[in-house]
Design a protein around this motif. Sequence first.
Motif, PDB file in Angstrom:
ATOM      1  N   THR A   1     -44.296 -25.116 -64.845  1.00 34.98           N
ATOM      2  CA  THR A   1     -44.651 -26.051 -63.767  1.00 34.98           C
ATOM      3  C   THR A   1     -43.931 -25.731 -62.465  1.00 34.98           C
ATOM      4  O   THR A   1     -44.039 -26.476 -61.505  1.00 34.98           O
ATOM      5  CB  THR A   1     -44.302 -27.494 -64.180  1.00 34.98           C
ATOM      6  N   LEU A   2     -43.182 -24.646 -62.424  1.00 37.05           N
ATOM      7  CA  LEU A   2     -42.391 -24.291 -61.242  1.00 37.05           C
ATOM      8  C   LEU A   2     -43.087 -23.195 -60.442  1.00 37.05           C
ATOM      9  O   LEU A   2     -43.380 -22.119 -60.967  1.00 37.05           O
ATOM     10  CB  LEU A   2     -40.999 -23.817 -61.656  1.00 37.05           C
ATOM     11  N   LEU A   3     -43.363 -23.476 -59.167  1.00 36.97           N
ATOM     12  CA  LEU A   3     -43.986 -22.502 -58.273  1.00 36.97           C
ATOM     13  C   LEU A   3     -42.959 -22.055 -57.249  1.00 36.97           C
ATOM     14  O   LEU A   3     -42.368 -22.878 -56.544  1.00 36.97           O
ATOM     15  CB  LEU A   3     -45.186 -23.122 -57.548  1.00 36.97           C
ATOM     16  N   GLU A   4     -42.741 -20.747 -57.168  1.00 44.46           N
ATOM     17  CA  GLU A   4     -41.848 -20.158 -56.171  1.00 44.46           C
ATOM     18  C   GLU A   4     -42.673 -19.214 -55.315  1.00 44.46           C
ATOM     19  O   GLU A   4     -43.426 -18.393 -55.833  1.00 44.46           O
ATOM     20  CB  GLU A   4     -40.720 -19.380 -56.841  1.00 44.46           C
ATOM     21  N   VAL A   5     -42.526 -19.339 -53.977  1.00 43.91           N
ATOM     22  CA  VAL A   5     -43.270 -18.504 -53.040  1.00 43.91           C
ATOM     23  C   VAL A   5     -42.317 -18.056 -51.938  1.00 43.91           C
ATOM     24  O   VAL A   5     -41.509 -18.848 -51.459  1.00 43.91           O
ATOM     25  CB  VAL A   5     -44.463 -19.269 -52.415  1.00 43.91           C
TER      26      VAL A   5
END
Length: 143
Positions: free
Chosen positions: A124-128
């Motif tokens: 569930t973790l989005l890194e951009v």
Amino acid sequence: MKKFLLLALAAFALAACNDDDTPDEFVQGDNTIAVFENDRLVFYDYDVFWEYSEPYGVTCIDLYMNKTRFVQNMPALDMEVPGIPIHPTPAGFEFDLRQAVPYYRGEPMPRYTLYDLEGELNGTLLEVEFSCIGYDVEYLGRF
């Protein structure tokens, strides 16, 4: 008096060695954008939420950057980066794109071209991360 001077000198020396300009109150957590210039934090915002959709099945995503600003005086915009090719991973996907033009209200915004756009969805973790208009931007969000 000598002790006071020595203590003052020691305190000054310690302060001079600290090159971290990050404000004490900044902690990058869920739904946070952090903007850096020359590795120095220049802006952060906790009021952002990015999401994605998979209109192309599992090969590409559209990235939605809601309430996004890259600098303090920039208005908060809802931008979209369509058609980002992804590579599936066991926990989600990752992407790495040399450059991408975001859209605002259906119109391209070449002034805000994103360079070295990379990201990862891990559960569930989005890194951009990317560079834009001379700044390095990091987003960390949770769905």
